[in-house]
Design an enzyme around this catalytic site. Sequence first.
Site, mmCIF file in Angstrom:
data_model
loop_
_atom_site.group_PDB
_atom_site.id
_atom_site.type_symbol
_atom_site.label_atom_id
_atom_site.label_comp_id
_atom_site.label_asym_id
_atom_site.label_seq_id
_atom_site.Cartn_x
_atom_site.Cartn_y
_atom_site.Cartn_z
ATOM 1 C CD GLU A 84 115.235 74.034 27.895
ATOM 2 O OE1 GLU A 84 116.259 74.758 28.280
ATOM 3 O OE2 GLU A 84 115.084 73.647 26.745
ATOM 4 C CB CYS B 22 116.193 79.497 34.553
ATOM 5 S SG CYS B 22 115.105 79.645 33.151
HETATM 6 P P1 NDP Z 1 112.590 71.193 40.997
HETATM 7 O O1 NDP Z 1 113.667 70.604 40.023
HETATM 8 O O2 NDP Z 1 112.447 71.294 42.347
HETATM 9 O O3 NDP Z 1 111.099 71.015 40.125
HETATM 10 C C1 NDP Z 1 110.611 70.902 38.928
HETATM 11 C C2 NDP Z 1 109.474 69.825 38.550
HETATM 12 O O4 NDP Z 1 109.897 68.545 38.873
HETATM 13 C C3 NDP Z 1 108.525 70.228 39.548
HETATM 14 O O5 NDP Z 1 107.245 70.135 39.075
HETATM 15 C C4 NDP Z 1 108.515 69.130 40.763
HETATM 16 O O6 NDP Z 1 107.644 69.001 41.543
HETATM 17 C C5 NDP Z 1 108.936 67.929 39.752
HETATM 18 N N1 NDP Z 1 109.640 66.890 40.606
HETATM 19 C C6 NDP Z 1 110.430 66.782 41.718
HETATM 20 N N2 NDP Z 1 110.929 65.783 41.924
HETATM 21 C C7 NDP Z 1 110.604 65.009 41.021
HETATM 22 C C8 NDP Z 1 111.053 63.685 40.536
HETATM 23 N N3 NDP Z 1 111.612 62.725 41.154
HETATM 24 N N4 NDP Z 1 110.503 63.096 39.084
HETATM 25 C C9 NDP Z 1 109.833 63.873 38.266
HETATM 26 N N5 NDP Z 1 109.376 65.194 38.710
HETATM 27 C C10 NDP Z 1 109.968 65.652 39.913
HETATM 28 O O7 NDP Z 1 112.528 72.820 40.311
HETATM 29 P P2 NDP Z 1 111.831 74.213 40.749
HETATM 30 O O8 NDP Z 1 110.321 73.884 40.741
HETATM 31 O O9 NDP Z 1 112.393 74.548 42.204
HETATM 32 O O10 NDP Z 1 112.093 75.194 39.610
HETATM 33 C C11 NDP Z 1 113.344 75.908 39.796
HETATM 34 C C12 NDP Z 1 114.384 75.490 39.016
HETATM 35 O O11 NDP Z 1 113.992 75.407 37.592
HETATM 36 C C13 NDP Z 1 115.682 76.150 39.098
HETATM 37 O O12 NDP Z 1 116.937 75.491 38.965
HETATM 38 C C14 NDP Z 1 115.685 76.983 37.523
HETATM 39 O O13 NDP Z 1 116.984 77.408 37.129
HETATM 40 C C15 NDP Z 1 115.280 76.024 36.828
HETATM 41 N N6 NDP Z 1 114.572 76.519 35.590
HETATM 42 C C16 NDP Z 1 115.277 76.615 34.339
HETATM 43 C C17 NDP Z 1 114.699 76.875 33.246
HETATM 44 C C18 NDP Z 1 115.106 76.346 31.907
HETATM 45 O O14 NDP Z 1 114.572 76.672 30.972
HETATM 46 N N7 NDP Z 1 116.406 76.021 31.878
HETATM 47 C C19 NDP Z 1 113.410 77.737 33.254
HETATM 48 C C20 NDP Z 1 112.896 77.937 34.609
HETATM 49 C C21 NDP Z 1 113.441 77.337 35.639
HETATM 50 P P3 NDP Z 1 107.173 69.374 42.682
HETATM 51 O O15 NDP Z 1 107.320 70.926 42.688
HETATM 52 O O16 NDP Z 1 105.972 68.925 43.304
HETATM 53 O O17 NDP Z 1 108.341 69.313 43.827
#
Ligand code: NDP
Length: 504
Positions: free
Chosen positions: A252, A286
């Site tokens: 997602e 999102c």
């Molecule tokens: P990120 O992609 O930065 O992070 C998402 C999660 O992935 C966090 O828990 C992060 O950890 C983790 N992560 C980071 N690097 C890695 C890796 N290499 N391997 C595995 N996990 C990893 O997103 P955001 O937290 O900034 O969220 C915002 C984004 O999410 C926006 O683009 C938004 O549109 C999207 N979103 C989509 C939704 C949907 O349903 N389609 C709903 C809500 C949001 P850490 O935070 O510790 O870096």
Amino acid sequence: MRLRLAFMTATRTPGMPVVEDGFLVSTSPATGAEAGRVPISDEKAVQAAVDRARTAGAWWAGLGFDARRTRLLQWRALLAQRIEELAALTHAETGKPPADAIVEATAAIEHIDWAARNAKRVLGPRRMRTRLLVAEHSGHLEYQPYGVIGVIGPWNYPILTPLGPISGALAAGNAVVLKPSEYTPAVGQWLADTFAEIVPEQPVLQAVHGLGDVGAALCRAGVGKIAFTGSTATAKKVMATCAETLTPVLLEAGGKDALIVDADADVDAAAEAAVWGSMTNAGQTCIGIERVYAVAPVYDAFVAAVVEKAGKLRIGEEIGPITMPSQIDIIRRHIDDALAGGGRALLGGADAVQPPHVSPTVLVDVPEDSAAIREETFGPTVTITKVADTDEAVTRANALPYGLGGAVFGKANGIRIARRLHTGMVAVNSTLSFVGMATLPFGGVGDSGFGRIHGEDGLREFGRAKSITVRRAPSLLPAMTFERTPAQVQRIVKAVKLLYGRRP
Ligand code: NDP
């Protein structure tokens, strides 16, 4: 491991999580007050959590659908009873207005309720209709749990986004290991702790904490599937990591959702929805509305209504702070780029960015190649573009690689236009409403990811289809044996021609 709550103890850079003595400390983006601290998991700890989850998952699956339904409904009841507590923690950690946190929690509770009540019907064993050529066998289908599901969540909706996959995964009979965003670990841990109050026997829902490397460790820890919600860039990294072990993924990712306003729309309702859709949660959504395409006859009235309504929103009341400090620079860049390209700010604009807040900003005449139109903006901003007709609106809306949600306002052609948008979901005469409808699948296309949470499709993501045939009679047309005779093969030929040889 339990969450340690420490409201208002220490003051740090607002919103920036810090690591202290092996603990991840999250802070309010508005005040810098500590919202909670949780122990950081290293790779070994993640592996240990997944190993524990494997045993817990087998136990949980063994309870069966009915007992799981009872436990999940008990958890739902706990969440409903303590919704103010959850909203207060979410407010403390993300800065989001408590009312928005209540709305978010309400939708999550609805999904748990639906998943608990419907898992048996959707995933449980059932007889399938057989077909004439194999009529001697009965067919049986069921969806068996993967064992352990790894859920990786973002910070913008720390209750709803993880609970979508978690509710489906648990109802399907899996254990879950959740890696919340480093910006919202306290909410993630609270969810795991409250589940443990209802299911104390085994760690069926655990949380592991840390930065991105902890998420990557979870992808490598031998889980049955990863359900990821986050940015498109990270989704690609997650998929690459999961490819090493052929671990299936549900992604997602981000979006740049458009709202189309047709000539017969209720303009005032469309403006109200555009303001809500683009500015709820300070635009950090999102499925938030980021671009509006309004047809010429209603454009002026629509723009005026949006500016009037958005102008009434108050910083610190309806509009909370930007949760992730690094988003501030992105929002500023998008506004600056729009203005540099000839766009005009009818509300807000260059001065709207006053960290940690961004004031509502309404941009018009923004070029289609501007960052404000093409890239995800996590702030209370919206662009409005005049179009000749809805064909042009649809073409422009579909011009980006993203395809998450969208909205249409109009009476005669609303659904027709909705069907033409290349997205996973569309709301007609409202915005964002599909996320709260537990019967509807939720997910995107293109750069917005693939796979679905919520609804029947969302439940099926967390069970492997298991097909079983049971012989109930000798074969009249024995095809699958070396002992078939030439005469029997001739009978098969005759049967195929009889059954399928006639042109329709
Ligand atoms: P990120 O992609 O930065 O992070 C998402 C999660 O992935 C966090 O828990 C992060 O950890 C983790 N992560 C980071 N690097 C890695 C890796 N290499 N391997 C595995 N996990 C990893 O997103 P955001 O937290 O900034 O969220 C915002 C984004 O999410 C926006 O683009 C938004 O549109 C999207 N979103 C989509 C939704 C949907 O349903 N389609 C709903 C809500 C949001 P850490 O935070 O510790 O870096």
